[in-house]
Design a protein around this motif. Structure first.
Motif, PDB file in Angstrom:
ATOM      1  N   ALA A   1       7.605  -5.077   7.265  1.00 23.61           N
ATOM      2  CA  ALA A   1       8.163  -3.743   7.486  1.00 23.61           C
ATOM      3  C   ALA A   1       7.572  -2.696   6.541  1.00 23.61           C
ATOM      4  N   LEU A   2       6.810  -3.138   5.547  1.00 25.15           N
ATOM      5  CA  LEU A   2       6.241  -2.184   4.592  1.00 25.15           C
ATOM      6  C   LEU A   2       5.221  -1.294   5.288  1.00 25.15           C
ATOM      7  N   PRO A   3       5.257   0.002   5.034  1.00 31.48           N
ATOM      8  CA  PRO A   3       4.285   0.895   5.673  1.00 31.48           C
ATOM      9  C   PRO A   3       2.901   0.722   5.076  1.00 31.48           C
ATOM     10  N   GLY A   4       1.893   1.106   5.821  1.00 32.87           N
ATOM     11  CA  GLY A   4       0.529   1.109   5.311  1.00 32.87           C
ATOM     12  C   GLY A   4       0.296   2.310   4.415  1.00 32.87           C
ATOM     13  N   TYR A   5      -0.915   2.414   3.912  1.00 34.28           N
ATOM     14  CA  TYR A   5      -1.256   3.518   3.028  1.00 34.28           C
ATOM     15  C   TYR A   5      -1.454   4.793   3.844  1.00 34.28           C
ATOM     16  N   ARG A   6      -1.190   5.914   3.192  1.00 33.78           N
ATOM     17  CA  ARG A   6      -1.342   7.212   3.852  1.00 33.78           C
ATOM     18  C   ARG A   6      -2.573   7.919   3.300  1.00 33.78           C
ATOM     19  N   VAL A   7      -3.309   8.553   4.175  1.00 32.82           N
ATOM     20  CA  VAL A   7      -4.448   9.388   3.787  1.00 32.82           C
ATOM     21  C   VAL A   7      -4.064  10.837   4.062  1.00 32.82           C
ATOM     22  N   ALA A   8      -4.199  11.685   3.040  1.00 33.44           N
ATOM     23  CA  ALA A   8      -3.874  13.107   3.174  1.00 33.44           C
ATOM     24  C   ALA A   8      -4.994  13.918   2.542  1.00 33.44           C
ATOM     25  N   ASP A   9      -5.518  14.870   3.275  1.00 33.76           N
ATOM     26  CA  ASP A   9      -6.629  15.706   2.789  1.00 33.76           C
ATOM     27  C   ASP A   9      -7.811  14.849   2.347  1.00 33.76           C
ATOM     28  N   GLY A  10      -7.998  13.734   3.049  1.00 34.51           N
ATOM     29  CA  GLY A  10      -9.133  12.872   2.756  1.00 34.51           C
ATOM     30  C   GLY A  10      -8.946  11.941   1.577  1.00 34.51           C
ATOM     31  N   ARG A  11      -7.766  11.983   0.917  1.00 31.44           N
ATOM     32  CA  ARG A  11      -7.512  11.155  -0.261  1.00 31.44           C
ATOM     33  C   ARG A  11      -6.431  10.127   0.034  1.00 31.44           C
ATOM     34  N   LEU A  12      -6.487   9.021  -0.692  1.00 30.10           N
ATOM     35  CA  LEU A  12      -5.371   8.089  -0.690  1.00 30.10           C
ATOM     36  C   LEU A  12      -4.181   8.802  -1.312  1.00 30.10           C
ATOM     37  N   ALA A  13      -3.083   8.894  -0.580  1.00 28.64           N
ATOM     38  CA  ALA A  13      -1.954   9.706  -1.018  1.00 28.64           C
ATOM     39  C   ALA A  13      -1.120   8.965  -2.057  1.00 28.64           C
ATOM     40  N   GLU A  14      -0.544   9.735  -2.973  1.00 28.46           N
ATOM     41  CA  GLU A  14       0.306   9.156  -4.016  1.00 28.46           C
ATOM     42  C   GLU A  14       1.725   8.912  -3.517  1.00 28.46           C
ATOM     43  N   TRP A  15       2.104   9.602  -2.434  1.00 32.95           N
ATOM     44  CA  TRP A  15       3.405   9.402  -1.809  1.00 32.95           C
ATOM     45  C   TRP A  15       3.204   9.230  -0.315  1.00 32.95           C
ATOM     46  N   LEU A  16       3.934   8.306   0.276  1.00 37.70           N
ATOM     47  CA  LEU A  16       3.748   8.024   1.693  1.00 37.70           C
ATOM     48  C   LEU A  16       4.494   9.015   2.582  1.00 37.70           C
TER      49      LEU A  16
ATOM     50  N   HIS B   1      -1.011   5.571  -7.738  1.00 37.66           N
ATOM     51  CA  HIS B   1      -1.260   5.185  -6.343  1.00 37.66           C
ATOM     52  C   HIS B   1      -2.491   4.297  -6.210  1.00 37.66           C
ATOM     53  N   LEU B   2      -3.284   4.183  -7.282  1.00 34.84           N
ATOM     54  CA  LEU B   2      -4.444   3.296  -7.265  1.00 34.84           C
ATOM     55  C   LEU B   2      -4.104   1.903  -7.793  1.00 34.84           C
ATOM     56  N   TRP B   3      -2.821   1.649  -8.068  1.00 38.94           N
ATOM     57  CA  TRP B   3      -2.410   0.334  -8.560  1.00 38.94           C
ATOM     58  C   TRP B   3      -2.950  -0.811  -7.703  1.00 38.94           C
ATOM     59  N   PRO B   4      -2.972  -0.718  -6.363  1.00 36.38           N
ATOM     60  CA  PRO B   4      -3.443  -1.870  -5.572  1.00 36.38           C
ATOM     61  C   PRO B   4      -4.921  -2.200  -5.768  1.00 36.38           C
ATOM     62  N   LEU B   5      -5.614  -1.451  -6.618  1.00 32.60           N
ATOM     63  CA  LEU B   5      -7.019  -1.745  -6.909  1.00 32.60           C
ATOM     64  C   LEU B   5      -7.218  -2.265  -8.324  1.00 32.60           C
ATOM     65  N   TRP B   6      -6.188  -2.316  -9.122  1.00 31.87           N
ATOM     66  CA  TRP B   6      -6.371  -2.674 -10.527  1.00 31.87           C
ATOM     67  C   TRP B   6      -6.473  -4.171 -10.753  1.00 31.87           C
TER      68      TRP B   6
ATOM     69  N   ALA C   1      -9.900   9.673  -3.960  1.00 31.63           N
ATOM     70  CA  ALA C   1      -8.827   9.812  -4.944  1.00 31.63           C
ATOM     71  C   ALA C   1      -9.348   9.572  -6.356  1.00 31.63           C
ATOM     72  N   VAL C   2     -10.226   8.590  -6.528  1.00 35.21           N
ATOM     73  CA  VAL C   2     -10.831   8.341  -7.841  1.00 35.21           C
ATOM     74  C   VAL C   2     -11.617   9.563  -8.295  1.00 35.21           C
TER      75      VAL C   2
END
Length: 746
Positions: free
Chosen positions: A518-533, A548-553, A573-574
């Protein structure tokens, strides 16, 4: 070598054994050592119950979903203050403080010159040398791991002559403090009490015991010969020490064997010139100047070693605080405890990849000691089972620190973040007993909290309240929010790991799977990985955190790395955060560059990851080889762990059954060699060498491991046999004149 006369404790050289530490500094008139202990937290006030807001949770959620974010945060604070007036002001955790300062005043016939200061990371030996007309006065000190004491040798040309004085640290303590000093021919003892700290578990006082060997002290603390001092900070319940030996060199050799084995597990060579490797750190930093995008290989090598030295020296029975194991003040910034929304994770980030996994165990020991408080947080704040961590922690784990602006009761992802450290300890070591006895029980409690807290509405999981440390969505004026990307990413990580690590007999599997799906996927806003869904919450890229970059650490989330659009958004986003770091106002919270560097390395963004390393190296390190929190200010150890972690991530990445060699190698490091790095799947990289067109790696695994290994276009797939070294060589067509490929040597 470090020359200078700065006598402030934040400009000291450090030595530590994890439990005890010493800050070593001084000027021509006197040499000073300030002692500290990992458990010397000043008892400010008793722990309080977390706010009982569970009954108001539906109301709070209605406020948040209506966009009344600040009102929701204020409601929690007012509710808490009404129940306990002491919550009307922000309650800080008990701070780590210094124990005492030993002042050594040599008797000199004439004025002395500057003090020459040296620290040897391989042994932990700090040396202060003062020159005058009569010769040289030398103070040598190290924090012995086997002896659990600070050992000091005082010597001088013709024999040392001078005085010793043991006093409390400078400044006025914020709580009543009573101390006295006793001097005998063989020892100086400072005894201290906190008479107002009467609640259960409060620290009642401590002692600092300085035994003098080889040179008797008169009642005034006068020395008339060379001497060896053995200093211990003792807390209630600690046994009186046995009289130590007075052979300084033998004690140093005994310590260096233990410390040096830890430190020597990894060696980094980025091809620096020999002359640069012997240059003073101050000269390397001065040469870097204002360079925000570049750092000489010699400086990176030096700080890679320095960072590992600082963290090894501050890992004892407890993990490093914001200041490691050192303190020279009664009021350290942020109380110098354990800040769980980023600082602690950065400080320990390099322990697994640089081959010192046992030094991560104190994190889990700390959490075990406060597990009851974490369960109480979950029940009182959200009526949930499982565990909920506070943002700030020292002597207890209750959520007492929050307010209407810093609405940290809304941060629910801390335990799940720690769960990734539990998982990674197992992934790096292969320790099955740890997995079953420590990791899985903690993950189950994290999942229990998620199942009780997260709501599923119309088939979609929602997080309310939510919090993305320590940022606020643009235009809202409040850090309170719903559906922060970090919260969702960490929940997915916890549930995915539990489903992978347990079998069909696990009774909670279907509940975990239902919530994960049930978890939502990531949101892209203005071409960036969004910090809030939430689509109504706009990003604020000009910020020190990049949560919001935690899933890459850690192990990069395939939902990001395997989807071209989401991967491109994460790269954007980086770059946006890095653009902010290039501005003048971005000179605080150095470990934000650790967060960006780990994300960049995971995405193969070599030059961006290098800019993060260069930024940490050139802006946040003192010539004393101790980093700072802000540029040029605030003694802090976060990037001592963060910089080595980012360098390691640029050189090797192991995730999801694939090991990539040099996944983010920048142009500044065209050739080099590293030994001893470790990866997930319990693999040790005995050696990795590279040069233009060439990569050679020797790998050894703890168990038979199916693996795909890549190095540039070279690729090898097979089973890495247990305990049998395997050498993989890749040489490009340009370098050899034949086909590109991997050569395997059993």
């Amino acid at each position: 070598m470090i020359d200078g006369v700065n006598d402030g404790w934040e400009d000291a050289l450090v030595t530590g054994n994890g439990r005890q530490g010493a800050l070593c500094r001084g000027g021509p008139a006197a040499l000073r050592l300030t002692f500290s202990h990992e458990r010397l937290f000043l008892p400010l006030h008793p722990p309080r119950d977390p706010p009982d807001t569970a009954s108001r949770l539906p109301e709070l959620r209605d406020m948040l979903r209506a966009g009344r974010y600040a009102q929701a945060a204020t409601a929690v604070w007012r509710e808490a203050a009404a129940a306990d007036p002491r919550y009307a002001e922000t309650l800080w955790i008990d701070p780590l403080v210094g124990a005492a300062t030993l002042t050594v005043r040599p008797r000199s016939p004439s004025a002395a010159g500057p003090v020459r200061r040296d620290v040897d990371p391989e042994t932990g030996l700090v040396t202060l040398r003062r020159q005058d007309a009569a010769g040289t006065v030398c103070l040598s000190a190290f924090a012995s791991r086997p002896l659990d004491a600070i050992v000091v040798r005082l010597s001088a040309t013709g024999g040392f002559a001078g005085s010793l004085r043991l006093t409390p640290i400078d400044g006025a303590p914020p709580r009543r403090y009573v101390s006295d000093v006793a001097v005998t021919p063989e020892a100086i003892m400072l005894s201290a009490r906190f008479p107002e700290a009467t609640w259960p578990g409060a620290l009642s006082g401590y002692r600092v015991h300085c035994r003098v060997r080889g040179g008797a002290t008169a009642p005034a603390g006068v020395l008339e010969s060379d001497a060896v001092l053995v200093i211990r900070t003792l807390l209630p319940g600690d046994p009186d020490p046995e009289p130590p030996a007075d052979d300084f060199d033998a004690l140093l050799a005994e310590h260096a064997a233990v410390h040096g084995e830890l430190f020597g597990r990894v060696h980094l060579d980025l091809g620096a010139a020999p002359a640069e490797r012997t240059a003073a750190t101050a000269d390397l930093l001065a040469h870097a100047g204002e360079g925000r995008a570049a750092a000489d290989p010699a400086l990176v090598e030096r700080l890679f070693d320095a960072g590992r030295y600082v963290i090894i020296s501050s890992c004892g029975a407890l993990p490093p605080t914001l200041q490691g194991v050192w303190s020279g003040t009664w009021t350290p910034p942020w109380s110098s405890g354990y800040t769980l929304d980023g600082n602690l994770a950065a400080a320990v980030a390099g322990l697994l990849p640089t081959g010192t996994p046992e030094l991560l165990l104190p994190v889990f020991d700390l959490i075990d000691r406060v597990r009851g408080d974490l369960r109480r947080n979950a029940r009182r704040l959200y009526g949930a089972g499982g565990v909920l961590t506070p943002v700030h922690l020292s002597t207890h784990g209750r959520q007492n620190h929050f307010g209407p602006v810093w609405c940290q009761t809304f941060w629910t992802a801390g335990a799940g973040w720690l769960a990734r450290l539990y998982v990674d300890y197992w992934r790096y070591t292969g320790d099955q007993r740890f997995l079953h006895e420590r990791a899985l029980p903690f993950l189950r409690e994290c999942a229990q909290f998620l199942r009780d807290f997260v709501q599923i509405r119309d088939g979609r999981a929602t997080f309310a309240p939510s919090y993305s440390p320590e940022n606020a969505p643009a235009g809202t004026g409040s850090q309170a929010c719903v559906d922060a990307t970090m919260d969702v990413a960490i929940a997915r990580d916890v549930l995915t790991n539990l489903l992978a690590l347990t079998g069909p007999e696990e009774p909670d599997r279907e509940g975990w799977r239902t919530l994960r799906d049930a978890l939502p996927g990531y949101r892209v806003a203005d071409g960036r990985l969004a910090e809030w869904l939430h689509p109504d919450l706009d990003d604020q890229p000009a910020h020190r955190h990049a949560s919001h970059l935690w899933p890459l650490w850690y192990e990069p989330d395939p939902l990001i790395t395997e989807d071209p659009a989401t991967r491109a958004a994460a790269r954007a986003a980086v770059r946006d955060r890095l653009a902010w770091w290039d501005t003048a106002e971005a000179d605080e919270m150095a470990y934000g560059l650790t967060q960006l560097g780990l994300a960049a390395a995971a995405l193969g963004m070599a030059e961006e990851a290098y800019r993060c390393v260069a930024g940490m190296a050139t802006r946040y390190w003192r010539p004393t080889l101790v980093p700072t929190h802000n540029r040029g200010a605030i003694f802090n150890v976060d990037i001592a762990g963060g910089l080595p972690a980012v360098v390691a991530a640029m050189l090797v990445r192991c995730a999801h059954g694939r090991l990539d060699l040099l996944p983010a190698l920048p142009a500044a490091w065209p050739r080099g060699r590293v030994t001893g790095l470790r990866t997930r799947d319990a693999i040790t990289l005995r050696e990795l060498r590279w040069a233009p067109g060439m990569v050679i790696a020797e790998l050894v695994a703890r168990r038979d491991t199916p693996l795909v290994v890549t190095a540039g276009p070279g690729r090898w797939s097979g089973v890495l046999p247990a305990h049998q070294p395997l050498t993989l060589s890749w040489i490009s067509r340009r370098a050899r004149g034949d086909a590109v490929g991997m050569t395997v040597t059993p």
